[in-house]
Design a protein around this motif. Structure first.
Motif, PDB file in Angstrom:
ATOM      1  N   VAL A  22       0.833  -1.299   0.013  1.00  0.00           N
ATOM      2  CA  VAL A  22       0.050   0.185   0.052  1.00  0.00           C
ATOM      3  C   VAL A  22       0.940   1.439   0.027  1.00  0.00           C
ATOM      4  CG1 VAL A  22      -0.489   0.169   2.646  1.00  0.00           C
ATOM      5  CG2 VAL A  22      -2.260   1.205   0.844  1.00  0.00           C
ATOM      6  N   GLY A  23       1.815   1.214   0.859  1.00  0.00           N
ATOM      7  CA  GLY A  23       2.833   2.684   0.669  1.00  0.00           C
ATOM      8  C   GLY A  23       3.422   2.805  -0.528  1.00  0.00           C
ATOM      9  N   LEU A  24       3.757   1.789  -1.323  1.00  0.00           N
ATOM     10  CA  LEU A  24       4.345   1.891  -2.644  1.00  0.00           C
ATOM     11  C   LEU A  24       3.061   2.527  -3.740  1.00  0.00           C
ATOM     12  CD1 LEU A  24       6.379  -1.529  -2.925  1.00  0.00           C
ATOM     13  CD2 LEU A  24       7.149   0.521  -1.910  1.00  0.00           C
ATOM     14  N   ALA A  25       2.161   2.030  -3.363  1.00  0.00           N
ATOM     15  CA  ALA A  25       1.015   2.327  -4.376  1.00  0.00           C
ATOM     16  C   ALA A  25       0.488   3.680  -3.869  1.00  0.00           C
ATOM     17  CB  ALA A  25      -0.343   1.381  -4.011  1.00  0.00           C
ATOM     18  N   VAL A  26       0.615   4.188  -2.914  1.00  0.00           N
ATOM     19  CA  VAL A  26       0.374   5.653  -2.701  1.00  0.00           C
ATOM     20  C   VAL A  26       1.419   6.485  -3.257  1.00  0.00           C
ATOM     21  CG1 VAL A  26       0.096   7.507  -0.760  1.00  0.00           C
ATOM     22  CG2 VAL A  26      -1.087   5.354  -0.619  1.00  0.00           C
ATOM     23  N   ALA A  27       2.657   6.105  -3.198  1.00  0.00           N
ATOM     24  CA  ALA A  27       3.663   6.765  -3.557  1.00  0.00           C
ATOM     25  C   ALA A  27       3.510   6.939  -5.116  1.00  0.00           C
ATOM     26  CB  ALA A  27       5.109   6.218  -3.300  1.00  0.00           C
ATOM     27  N   ALA A  28       3.035   5.881  -5.818  1.00  0.00           N
ATOM     28  CA  ALA A  28       2.886   5.735  -7.167  1.00  0.00           C
ATOM     29  C   ALA A  28       1.968   6.675  -7.422  1.00  0.00           C
ATOM     30  CB  ALA A  28       2.741   4.418  -7.818  1.00  0.00           C
ATOM     31  N   ARG A  29       0.847   6.701  -6.774  1.00  0.00           N
ATOM     32  CA  ARG A  29      -0.394   7.387  -7.167  1.00  0.00           C
ATOM     33  C   ARG A  29       0.077   9.027  -7.103  1.00  0.00           C
ATOM     34  NH1 ARG A  29      -3.349   9.081 -10.160  1.00  0.00           N
ATOM     35  NH2 ARG A  29      -5.305   9.858  -9.797  1.00  0.00           N
ATOM     36  N   LEU A  30       1.001   9.312  -5.979  1.00  0.00           N
ATOM     37  CA  LEU A  30       1.177  10.670  -5.853  1.00  0.00           C
ATOM     38  C   LEU A  30       2.171  11.316  -7.050  1.00  0.00           C
ATOM     39  CD1 LEU A  30       2.415  10.733  -1.991  1.00  0.00           C
ATOM     40  CD2 LEU A  30       0.629  12.146  -3.185  1.00  0.00           C
ATOM     41  N   LEU A  31       2.964  10.347  -7.633  1.00  0.00           N
ATOM     42  CA  LEU A  31       3.722  10.632  -8.652  1.00  0.00           C
ATOM     43  C   LEU A  31       2.871  11.097  -9.846  1.00  0.00           C
ATOM     44  CD1 LEU A  31       7.023   8.465  -8.140  1.00  0.00           C
ATOM     45  CD2 LEU A  31       6.587  11.185  -8.062  1.00  0.00           C
ATOM     46  N   GLU A  32       1.929   9.981  -9.872  1.00  0.00           N
ATOM     47  CA  GLU A  32       1.031  10.121 -11.281  1.00  0.00           C
ATOM     48  C   GLU A  32       0.084  11.473 -11.073  1.00  0.00           C
ATOM     49  OE1 GLU A  32      -1.643   6.795 -10.890  1.00  0.00           O
ATOM     50  OE2 GLU A  32      -0.093   5.366 -11.379  1.00  0.00           O
ATOM     51  N   ARG A  33      -0.331  11.838 -10.036  1.00  0.00           N
ATOM     52  CA  ARG A  33      -1.150  13.129  -9.776  1.00  0.00           C
ATOM     53  C   ARG A  33      -0.231  14.416 -10.118  1.00  0.00           C
ATOM     54  NH1 ARG A  33      -5.734  12.388  -5.723  1.00  0.00           N
ATOM     55  NH2 ARG A  33      -5.231  14.350  -5.036  1.00  0.00           N
ATOM     56  N   ALA A  34       1.028  14.049  -9.508  1.00  0.00           N
ATOM     57  CA  ALA A  34       1.756  15.347  -9.827  1.00  0.00           C
ATOM     58  C   ALA A  34       2.270  15.759 -11.263  1.00  0.00           C
ATOM     59  CB  ALA A  34       2.992  15.040  -8.901  1.00  0.00           C
ATOM     60  N   GLU A  35       2.400  14.388 -11.801  1.00  0.00           N
ATOM     61  CA  GLU A  35       2.643  14.499 -13.316  1.00  0.00           C
ATOM     62  C   GLU A  35       1.371  15.061 -14.181  1.00  0.00           C
ATOM     63  OE1 GLU A  35       3.147  11.005 -15.967  1.00  0.00           O
ATOM     64  OE2 GLU A  35       5.009  11.054 -14.709  1.00  0.00           O
ATOM     65  N   CYS A  36       0.320  14.921 -13.711  1.00  0.00           N
ATOM     66  CA  CYS A  36      -0.989  15.329 -14.357  1.00  0.00           C
ATOM     67  C   CYS A  36      -1.283  17.020 -14.137  1.00  0.00           C
ATOM     68  CB  CYS A  36      -2.200  14.610 -13.927  1.00  0.00           C
ATOM     69  SG  CYS A  36      -2.173  13.047 -14.403  1.00  0.00           S
ATOM     70  N   ARG A  37      -0.973  17.475 -12.741  1.00  0.00           N
ATOM     71  CA  ARG A  37      -1.237  18.698 -12.470  1.00  0.00           C
ATOM     72  C   ARG A  37      -0.320  19.514 -11.832  1.00  0.00           C
ATOM     73  NH1 ARG A  37      -3.827  18.155  -7.444  1.00  0.00           N
ATOM     74  NH2 ARG A  37      -4.388  15.993  -7.050  1.00  0.00           N
ATOM     75  N   ASP A  38       1.034  19.116 -11.694  1.00  0.00           N
ATOM     76  CA  ASP A  38       2.058  19.796 -11.171  1.00  0.00           C
ATOM     77  C   ASP A  38       1.884  19.750  -9.484  1.00  0.00           C
ATOM     78  OD1 ASP A  38       4.870  20.557 -10.896  1.00  0.00           O
ATOM     79  OD2 ASP A  38       4.072  22.435 -11.449  1.00  0.00           O
ATOM     80  N   ALA A  39       1.314  18.862  -8.783  1.00  0.00           N
ATOM     81  CA  ALA A  39       0.510  18.985  -7.495  1.00  0.00           C
ATOM     82  C   ALA A  39       1.735  19.066  -6.371  1.00  0.00           C
ATOM     83  CB  ALA A  39      -0.090  17.875  -7.194  1.00  0.00           C
ATOM     84  N   LEU A  40       2.833  18.633  -6.620  1.00  0.00           N
ATOM     85  CA  LEU A  40       3.849  18.452  -5.584  1.00  0.00           C
ATOM     86  C   LEU A  40       4.963  19.526  -5.690  1.00  0.00           C
ATOM     87  CD1 LEU A  40       4.974  14.700  -5.331  1.00  0.00           C
ATOM     88  CD2 LEU A  40       3.230  16.075  -4.057  1.00  0.00           C
ATOM     89  N   PRO A  41       5.120  20.443  -4.726  1.00  0.00           N
ATOM     90  CA  PRO A  41       5.966  21.660  -4.724  1.00  0.00           C
ATOM     91  C   PRO A  41       7.476  21.295  -4.721  1.00  0.00           C
ATOM     92  CG  PRO A  41       5.009  21.544  -2.546  1.00  0.00           C
ATOM     93  CD  PRO A  41       4.456  20.278  -3.267  1.00  0.00           C
ATOM     94  N   ALA A  42       8.332  22.304  -5.268  1.00  0.00           N
ATOM     95  CA  ALA A  42       9.554  22.065  -5.249  1.00  0.00           C
ATOM     96  C   ALA A  42      10.099  21.571  -3.968  1.00  0.00           C
ATOM     97  CB  ALA A  42      10.303  23.302  -5.800  1.00  0.00           C
ATOM     98  N   GLY A  43      11.074  20.761  -4.118  1.00  0.00           N
ATOM     99  CA  GLY A  43      11.696  20.277  -2.671  1.00  0.00           C
ATOM    100  C   GLY A  43      10.929  19.197  -2.123  1.00  0.00           C
ATOM    101  N   THR A  44       9.847  18.697  -3.013  1.00  0.00           N
ATOM    102  CA  THR A  44       9.556  17.405  -2.385  1.00  0.00           C
ATOM    103  C   THR A  44       9.910  16.166  -3.113  1.00  0.00           C
ATOM    104  OG1 THR A  44       7.354  18.644  -2.016  1.00  0.00           O
ATOM    105  CG2 THR A  44       7.203  16.397  -2.104  1.00  0.00           C
ATOM    106  N   VAL A  45      10.426  15.111  -2.349  1.00  0.00           N
ATOM    107  CA  VAL A  45      10.719  14.052  -2.835  1.00  0.00           C
ATOM    108  C   VAL A  45      10.089  12.758  -2.394  1.00  0.00           C
ATOM    109  CG1 VAL A  45      12.891  12.488  -2.969  1.00  0.00           C
ATOM    110  CG2 VAL A  45      13.001  14.761  -2.773  1.00  0.00           C
TER     111      VAL A  45
END
Length: 169
Positions: A22-45
């Protein structure tokens, strides 16, 4: 950028142990969401980890905020139930849930506390699983929390950025 401006989001787990992924799935989903709408601010890993305490510490060290998503084992269990646990570097406490890994998050937190390597603020999302047997894919109850949990992690980051922008109170 100072180290406390850095945000680490860490998905913990093993994708070949069903709900433990589940942790890996949430990380993957966050990356997908960020790709679609630039959701994660600079400095977020966004990173993934197998739960090894030394690797966890290395991933969150120096971060102002670390958000960890991991599967948890509870008796009696409520598959898909999400526990949110907040720890500050000044007031560390061992998470009350048990990781689905042999050595888990509690050991990593305690070791980081002793070594002075906790992030400024640590938020743990522990998701109760139903099945950690060998196999791929999350159970339905756990799959249902991936999207809302990804949104919660994004909200966590926004709140942290807003609090950081306001400065110390």
């Amino acid at each position: 950028m100072g180290t406390h401006a850095r945000i680490a989001v860490i998905g913990v787990g093993n994708e070949f142990r069903r709900d433990d992924g589940v942790g890996l799935a949430v990380a993957a989903r966050l990356l997908e969401r960020a790709e679609c709408r630039d959701a994660l601010p600079a400095g977020t890993v966004v990173a993934t980890c197998d739960g090894d305490p030394a690797r966890l510490i290395g991933l969150w060290e120096g971060a102002g905020l670390a958000v960890v998503v991991d599967a948890a084992h509870a008796e009696p269990g409520h598959p898909g139930l999400v526990h949110r646990i907040e720890l500050d570097a000044e007031r560390p406490a061992q998470p009350p849930t048990t990781s689905s890994h042999g050595l888990g998050l509690g050991e990593a937190v305690e070791l980081a506390r002793v070594l002075g390597r906790l992030p400024g603020h640590l938020v743990v999302y522990a998701v109760e699983g139903a099945d950690t047997s060998v196999g791929a894919g999350l159970t339905a109850a756990v799959e249902c929390v991936v999207e809302p949990l990804a949104a919660s992690v994004e909200d966590e980051i926004i709140r942290h950025r807003a609090a950081t922008a306001m400065g110390p109170s």
